[in-house]
Enzyme design. Sequence first.
Site, PDB file in Angstrom:
ATOM      1  N   ASP A  71       0.878  -1.168   0.000  1.00 19.40           N
ATOM      2  CA  ASP A  71       0.000   0.000   0.000  1.00 19.40           C
ATOM      3  C   ASP A  71       0.919   1.222   0.000  1.00 19.40           C
ATOM      4  O   ASP A  71       1.597   1.501   0.994  1.00 19.40           O
ATOM      5  CB  ASP A  71      -0.887   0.005   1.257  1.00 19.40           C
ATOM      6  CG  ASP A  71      -1.783   1.241   1.314  1.00 19.40           C
ATOM      7  OD1 ASP A  71      -1.595   2.177   0.502  1.00 19.40           O
ATOM      8  OD2 ASP A  71      -2.681   1.271   2.181  1.00 19.40           O
ATOM      9  N   TYR A 164      -9.124  14.212  -6.704  1.00 21.79           N
ATOM     10  CA  TYR A 164      -8.222  13.660  -7.735  1.00 21.79           C
ATOM     11  C   TYR A 164      -7.512  14.802  -8.473  1.00 21.79           C
ATOM     12  O   TYR A 164      -6.290  14.776  -8.650  1.00 21.79           O
ATOM     13  CB  TYR A 164      -9.063  12.821  -8.707  1.00 21.79           C
ATOM     14  CG  TYR A 164      -8.275  12.043  -9.741  1.00 21.79           C
ATOM     15  CD1 TYR A 164      -7.780  10.779  -9.455  1.00 21.79           C
ATOM     16  CD2 TYR A 164      -8.029  12.570 -11.004  1.00 21.79           C
ATOM     17  CE1 TYR A 164      -7.070  10.044 -10.408  1.00 21.79           C
ATOM     18  CE2 TYR A 164      -7.315  11.853 -11.964  1.00 21.79           C
ATOM     19  CZ  TYR A 164      -6.848  10.594 -11.658  1.00 21.79           C
ATOM     20  OH  TYR A 164      -6.132   9.885 -12.608  1.00 21.79           O
ATOM     21  N   THR A 199      -7.843   1.348 -19.172  1.00 19.84           N
ATOM     22  CA  THR A 199      -7.234   0.636 -18.032  1.00 19.84           C
ATOM     23  C   THR A 199      -8.355   0.216 -17.091  1.00 19.84           C
ATOM     24  O   THR A 199      -9.529   0.497 -17.346  1.00 19.84           O
ATOM     25  CB  THR A 199      -6.280   1.558 -17.238  1.00 19.84           C
ATOM     26  OG1 THR A 199      -7.073   2.565 -16.591  1.00 19.84           O
ATOM     27  CG2 THR A 199      -5.213   2.198 -18.091  1.00 19.84           C
TER      28      THR A 199
HETATM   29  P1  NAI Z   1      -5.681   0.816 -12.884  1.00 20.36           P
HETATM   30  O1  NAI Z   1      -6.830   0.875 -11.931  1.00 20.36           O
HETATM   31  O2  NAI Z   1      -5.762  -0.072 -14.059  1.00 20.36           O
HETATM   32  O3  NAI Z   1      -4.331   0.503 -12.082  1.00 20.36           O
HETATM   33  C1  NAI Z   1      -4.012   1.131 -10.874  1.00 20.36           C
HETATM   34  C2  NAI Z   1      -3.246   0.148 -10.008  1.00 20.36           C
HETATM   35  O4  NAI Z   1      -2.867   0.827  -8.801  1.00 20.36           O
HETATM   36  C3  NAI Z   1      -4.100  -1.069  -9.586  1.00 20.36           C
HETATM   37  O5  NAI Z   1      -3.399  -2.262  -9.846  1.00 20.36           O
HETATM   38  C4  NAI Z   1      -4.312  -0.846  -8.105  1.00 20.36           C
HETATM   39  O6  NAI Z   1      -4.420  -2.056  -7.360  1.00 20.36           O
HETATM   40  C5  NAI Z   1      -3.076  -0.068  -7.727  1.00 20.36           C
HETATM   41  N1  NAI Z   1      -3.255   0.668  -6.471  1.00 20.36           N
HETATM   42  C6  NAI Z   1      -4.322   1.406  -6.080  1.00 20.36           C
HETATM   43  N2  NAI Z   1      -4.119   1.893  -4.848  1.00 20.36           N
HETATM   44  C7  NAI Z   1      -2.905   1.442  -4.453  1.00 20.36           C
HETATM   45  C8  NAI Z   1      -2.158   1.598  -3.261  1.00 20.36           C
HETATM   46  N3  NAI Z   1      -2.629   2.299  -2.222  1.00 20.36           N
HETATM   47  N4  NAI Z   1      -0.934   1.006  -3.194  1.00 20.36           N
HETATM   48  C9  NAI Z   1      -0.466   0.284  -4.233  1.00 20.36           C
HETATM   49  N5  NAI Z   1      -1.144   0.082  -5.374  1.00 20.36           N
HETATM   50  C10 NAI Z   1      -2.349   0.666  -5.474  1.00 20.36           C
HETATM   51  O7  NAI Z   1      -5.497   2.344 -13.321  1.00 20.36           O
HETATM   52  P2  NAI Z   1      -4.498   3.076 -14.336  1.00 20.36           P
HETATM   53  O8  NAI Z   1      -5.349   3.891 -15.183  1.00 20.36           O
HETATM   54  O9  NAI Z   1      -3.511   2.165 -14.935  1.00 20.36           O
HETATM   55  O10 NAI Z   1      -3.777   4.071 -13.307  1.00 20.36           O
HETATM   56  C11 NAI Z   1      -2.367   4.261 -13.255  1.00 20.36           C
HETATM   57  C12 NAI Z   1      -2.079   5.732 -12.983  1.00 20.36           C
HETATM   58  O11 NAI Z   1      -2.471   6.491 -14.126  1.00 20.36           O
HETATM   59  C13 NAI Z   1      -2.849   6.325 -11.802  1.00 20.36           C
HETATM   60  O12 NAI Z   1      -1.985   7.178 -11.075  1.00 20.36           O
HETATM   61  C14 NAI Z   1      -3.957   7.114 -12.457  1.00 20.36           C
HETATM   62  O13 NAI Z   1      -4.399   8.174 -11.648  1.00 20.36           O
HETATM   63  C15 NAI Z   1      -3.246   7.605 -13.712  1.00 20.36           C
HETATM   64  N6  NAI Z   1      -4.095   8.034 -14.808  1.00 20.36           N
HETATM   65  C16 NAI Z   1      -5.008   7.202 -15.414  1.00 20.36           C
HETATM   66  C17 NAI Z   1      -5.736   7.637 -16.520  1.00 20.36           C
HETATM   67  C18 NAI Z   1      -6.673   6.743 -17.278  1.00 20.36           C
HETATM   68  O14 NAI Z   1      -7.360   7.210 -18.202  1.00 20.36           O
HETATM   69  N7  NAI Z   1      -6.737   5.465 -17.015  1.00 20.36           N
HETATM   70  C19 NAI Z   1      -5.594   9.002 -17.034  1.00 20.36           C
HETATM   71  C20 NAI Z   1      -4.616   9.791 -16.329  1.00 20.36           C
HETATM   72  C21 NAI Z   1      -3.912   9.313 -15.270  1.00 20.36           C
END
Ligand code: NAI
Length: 260
Positions: A71, A164, A199
């Site tokens: 975490d 956010y 994602t």
């Molecule tokens: P996702 O939901 O597919 O992956 C996020 C991962 O972070 C998951 O595996 C989750 O278990 C993990 N996670 C969540 N809280 C956690 C914690 N406290 N400790 C450790 N791991 C934790 O989402 P995605 O989209 O791949 O997100 C990756 C990054 O990209 C994030 O920072 C998100 O804010 C950012 N982002 C995503 C966008 C999108 O369109 N999907 C757009 C812009 C930014």
Amino acid sequence: MEKKLSQLDRSVAGKVVLVTGAASGMGRATARLFADEGARVAAADLNEEGVRDVVSEIVDAGHEAVAYGLDVGNEAQVESVVSSLTEHFGGLDILVNNAGISLPTPIDGDEYAARWERSIQVLLTAHTLTIRAALPHLRQSESPRIVNIASTEGLGATRGTSPYTAAKHAVIGLTRSLAVELGPEGITVNCVCPGPIHTGMTSEIPEDAKKEFARRRVALKRYGDPEEVAHGTLSLALPAASYITGVTLPVDGGLTIRNA
Ligand code: NAI
């Protein structure tokens, strides 16, 4: 015989990289891409089973990776994971702060205080925890790199997501401030701002709504794939990216440059 004409290296082969949030989406794509490029990958995620699966895929493909349950908002866990991985791999060269959550809420919502607190903890404070834990090890690296994953939500705003949006704006400020602070030591700190990407985070948005949003707002007329963002991250993490620091790189299909 061919002779190399330039000095700088475009390979992360042999480098040790920590990717947070590596069980899904962009973190998973980043872990896989760095592994393909020969890096040794420490993949960390709150979802322990998910991150173990990603590491299995990487190892089965003949690359090196270790999974860590983590975490990122928990300081003791962050310190313990950084200590374990540096012991295992013998150091740390690249930190990718990617883990994230989306907890939308209107400002007057009943859950606002709790959602604000958790958003700031996971999306912002966590970056400071991992950077502080990684710093002594990055200082030993020949090409130390920090890449923070912010968002186009750090450059603009959407209704009903103020925790956010505030956190992502702050990640850009943190990136710039630490680029100045750590620059004298040759540690670069940069930031990637993904636009709309397929994602886990966006999986519940209906396909029609995604298509319509992309048609109206994105120059390339589509959502992006996680791997396309991972390549932006990789570019900022290369040894050759040695004079790039404090930048914000949108990987957004042209979302932020469109006026109409
Ligand atoms: P996702 O939901 O597919 O992956 C996020 C991962 O972070 C998951 O595996 C989750 O278990 C993990 N996670 C969540 N809280 C956690 C914690 N406290 N400790 C450790 N791991 C934790 O989402 P995605 O989209 O791949 O997100 C990756 C990054 O990209 C994030 O920072 C998100 O804010 C950012 N982002 C995503 C966008 C999108 O369109 N999907 C757009 C812009 C930014």
